[in-house]
Scaffold this active site. Structure first.
Site, PDB file in Angstrom:
ATOM      1  N   ASP A   8     -72.354 -25.478  79.119  1.00 31.05           N
ATOM      2  CA  ASP A   8     -70.919 -25.754  79.082  1.00 31.05           C
ATOM      3  C   ASP A   8     -70.290 -25.903  80.468  1.00 31.05           C
ATOM      4  OD1 ASP A   8     -72.070 -24.262  76.941  1.00 31.05           O
ATOM      5  OD2 ASP A   8     -70.087 -23.968  76.072  1.00 31.05           O
ATOM      6  N   GLU A  39     -67.577 -29.323  76.491  1.00 35.16           N
ATOM      7  CA  GLU A  39     -66.415 -28.958  75.667  1.00 35.16           C
ATOM      8  C   GLU A  39     -65.368 -28.123  76.394  1.00 35.16           C
ATOM      9  OE1 GLU A  39     -66.246 -26.294  72.615  1.00 35.16           O
ATOM     10  OE2 GLU A  39     -66.907 -24.663  73.865  1.00 35.16           O
ATOM     11  N   ASN A  40     -65.686 -27.586  77.570  1.00 38.97           N
ATOM     12  CA  ASN A  40     -64.708 -26.817  78.345  1.00 38.97           C
ATOM     13  C   ASN A  40     -64.359 -27.501  79.665  1.00 38.97           C
ATOM     14  OD1 ASN A  40     -66.690 -24.232  77.166  1.00 38.97           O
ATOM     15  ND2 ASN A  40     -64.542 -24.333  76.601  1.00 38.97           N
ATOM     16  N   ASN A  67     -66.542 -25.897  69.633  1.00 40.12           N
ATOM     17  CA  ASN A  67     -65.320 -25.467  68.962  1.00 40.12           C
ATOM     18  C   ASN A  67     -64.045 -25.890  69.687  1.00 40.12           C
ATOM     19  OD1 ASN A  67     -66.395 -23.361  70.814  1.00 40.12           O
ATOM     20  ND2 ASN A  67     -64.483 -22.299  70.314  1.00 40.12           N
ATOM     21  N   HIS A  68     -64.157 -26.326  70.940  1.00 42.34           N
ATOM     22  CA  HIS A  68     -62.985 -26.831  71.676  1.00 42.34           C
ATOM     23  C   HIS A  68     -62.926 -28.355  71.686  1.00 42.34           C
ATOM     24  CE1 HIS A  68     -61.583 -22.942  73.112  1.00 42.34           C
ATOM     25  NE2 HIS A  68     -62.813 -22.645  73.495  1.00 42.34           N
ATOM     26  N   HIS A 153     -74.189 -24.940  69.112  1.00 44.66           N
ATOM     27  CA  HIS A 153     -73.030 -24.286  69.716  1.00 44.66           C
ATOM     28  C   HIS A 153     -72.637 -23.109  68.821  1.00 44.66           C
ATOM     29  CE1 HIS A 153     -69.845 -24.533  72.743  1.00 44.66           C
ATOM     30  NE2 HIS A 153     -69.001 -24.153  71.792  1.00 44.66           N
ATOM     31  N   HIS A 178     -72.159 -22.086  74.157  1.00 44.38           N
ATOM     32  CA  HIS A 178     -70.936 -21.397  73.731  1.00 44.38           C
ATOM     33  C   HIS A 178     -70.688 -20.060  74.418  1.00 44.38           C
ATOM     34  CE1 HIS A 178     -67.505 -20.138  71.369  1.00 44.38           C
ATOM     35  NE2 HIS A 178     -68.156 -19.095  70.914  1.00 44.38           N
ATOM     36  N   HIS A 180     -71.670 -18.948  77.370  1.00 42.37           N
ATOM     37  CA  HIS A 180     -71.490 -19.105  78.823  1.00 42.37           C
ATOM     38  C   HIS A 180     -72.348 -18.160  79.651  1.00 42.37           C
ATOM     39  CE1 HIS A 180     -67.271 -21.222  78.544  1.00 42.37           C
ATOM     40  NE2 HIS A 180     -68.141 -21.651  77.633  1.00 42.37           N
TER      41      HIS A 180
END
Length: 272
Positions: A8, A39-40, A67-68, A153, A178, A180
Site C-alpha cells: 500500500d 488505495e492509500n 477498502n478505500h 486486501h 491492508h 501496512h
C-alpha cells in the site's frame, strides 16, 4: 520471470519512494512485471487519476485497490477507462471497474492480476473465495495466464492464510495487503504458490500505519472525535515481495521480502 509487488502506497512519501526508486529497480533487477497497491496513495485515502498515472509511469504494470477504493470520488468514473487499475473483485455486481486484469510482462508473459477483499473485520462484501474462483476459472494458470498474482486486501491473517492454501498451485503469488506492516512469513507453499501475509506499506514508517502519530495516539487515549488523520511527511520506504516465477509452470521458484528505506531493516531479493 522476475516479479515485484509493492504494498500500500501511503500519501506523498510513498509516492515519492515509488517514483524515485522503482524506475532504477526495474532496470537493475531486470523486472518483468510490477504490481502496486495504490488505495492509500491520495493523502492516505483512495487514489486519483493523476496519481494512478504517476504510479504507472514510474513502472507499475497494474495498480490494485481495497477498502478505500472510492474515497476519492473521481475513482468511480476514471476506473472505467483505466483497465490497469482494479478494485476488489467481490464488490457487488454493478460496481464500477473490474476485479481482475491481464497485463503483458516485459518478457511477453500474460499475467493475470486479481484483487479481492476479506470480510473479517472489514466491510461486508461478497464471498472472496467464490469471487477469486470465478476469476481463475475464466483465466486459469497454464492455459490462459502464464502467471497469476492475487492481492488479498484483508485484516485477518487467518483469512489470508486460508486463501493462500485455497489457491496453492493455482496462483504464482498470493500476497496480503491492508495492515501496512510487513510480515515475516514469506515462503512457497507445498504446491508452488508464493505467499506473504502482508506486504507492508510504501510510505513513512515513522508513523502509525503511515499517518502522523499525534492524532492516532490521542484517539486511543481520549476516545473522542478529533482532527483528520494526515499522512506522515518523512522519507518513505518501499515494502513488498519479489518472486521468481518459473516460465514453464507459472509457479514460484523463489520468493523474498523487499524492504528499502529508513526505519526498517533492509531486505533484498536474491537477484539484487
Amino acid at each position: 520471470m522476475r516479479f515485484l509487488f509493492l504494498g500500500d502506497v501511503v500519501g506523498r512519501p510513498g509516492r515519492i519512494a515509488v517514483q524515485e526508486r522503482l524506475p532504477a529497480l526495474r532496470l537493475r533487477w531486470q523486472l518483468d512485471c510490477v504490481v502496486i497497491n495504490g488505495e492509500n496513495a491520495a493523502g492516505g485515502f483512495g487514489i486519483t487519476e493523476a496519481i494512478c498515472d504517476e504510479l504507472l509511469a514510474a513502472g507499475a504494470d497494474a495498480v490494485t485497490l481495497g477498502n478505500h477504493s472510492w474515497d476519492q470520488r473521481e475513482a468511480l468514473v476514471f476506473i472505467a477507462r483505466q483497465d490497469r487499475l482494479i478494485r476488489p473483485a467481490n464488490y457487488p455486481p454493478g460496481t464500477p471497474g473490474r476485479g481482475a486484469t491481464i497485463v503483458e510482462a516485459r518478457n511477453g508473459a500474460r499475467v493475470l492480476v486479481v484483487n479481492i477483499m476479506g470480510r473479517i473485520f472489514m466491510d461486508a462484501l461478497d464471498d472472496p473465495f467464490a469471487a477469486v474462483e470465478r476469476e481463475l476459472a475464466a483465466c486459469p494458470l497454464g492455459e490462459v495466464a502464464d502467471a497469476v498474482i492475487v492481492d488479498f486486501h484483508a485484516e485477518a491473517t487467518s483469512e489470508k492464510q486460508a486463501m493462500a492454501y485455497f489457491l496453492d498451485g493455482r496462483a504464482s503469488l498470493v500476497v496480503g495487503t491492508h495492515t501496512h506492516v510487513p510480515t515475516a512469513d514469506t515462503r512457497i507453499l507445498p504446491a508452488g504458490t508464493a505467499y506473504q501475509s502482508d506486504a507492508g506499506m510504501s510510505g513513512d514508517y515513522d508513523s502509525v500505519l503511515g499517518m502522523q502519530k499525534d492524532e492516532p495516539v490521542r484517539r486511543f487515549l481520549q476516545k473522542t472525535p478529533g482532527a483528520r488523520l494526515e499522512p506522515a511527511t518523512g522519507p518513505g520506504s518501499l515494502s513488498g515481495v519479489a518472486v521468481e516465477i518459473d516460465d514453464a509452470t507459472g509457479l514460484a521458484r523463489a520468493v523474498w521480502p523487499v524492504r528499502l528505506g529508513p526505519h526498517l531493516g533492509e531486505a533484498l531479493p536474491g537477484w539484487a
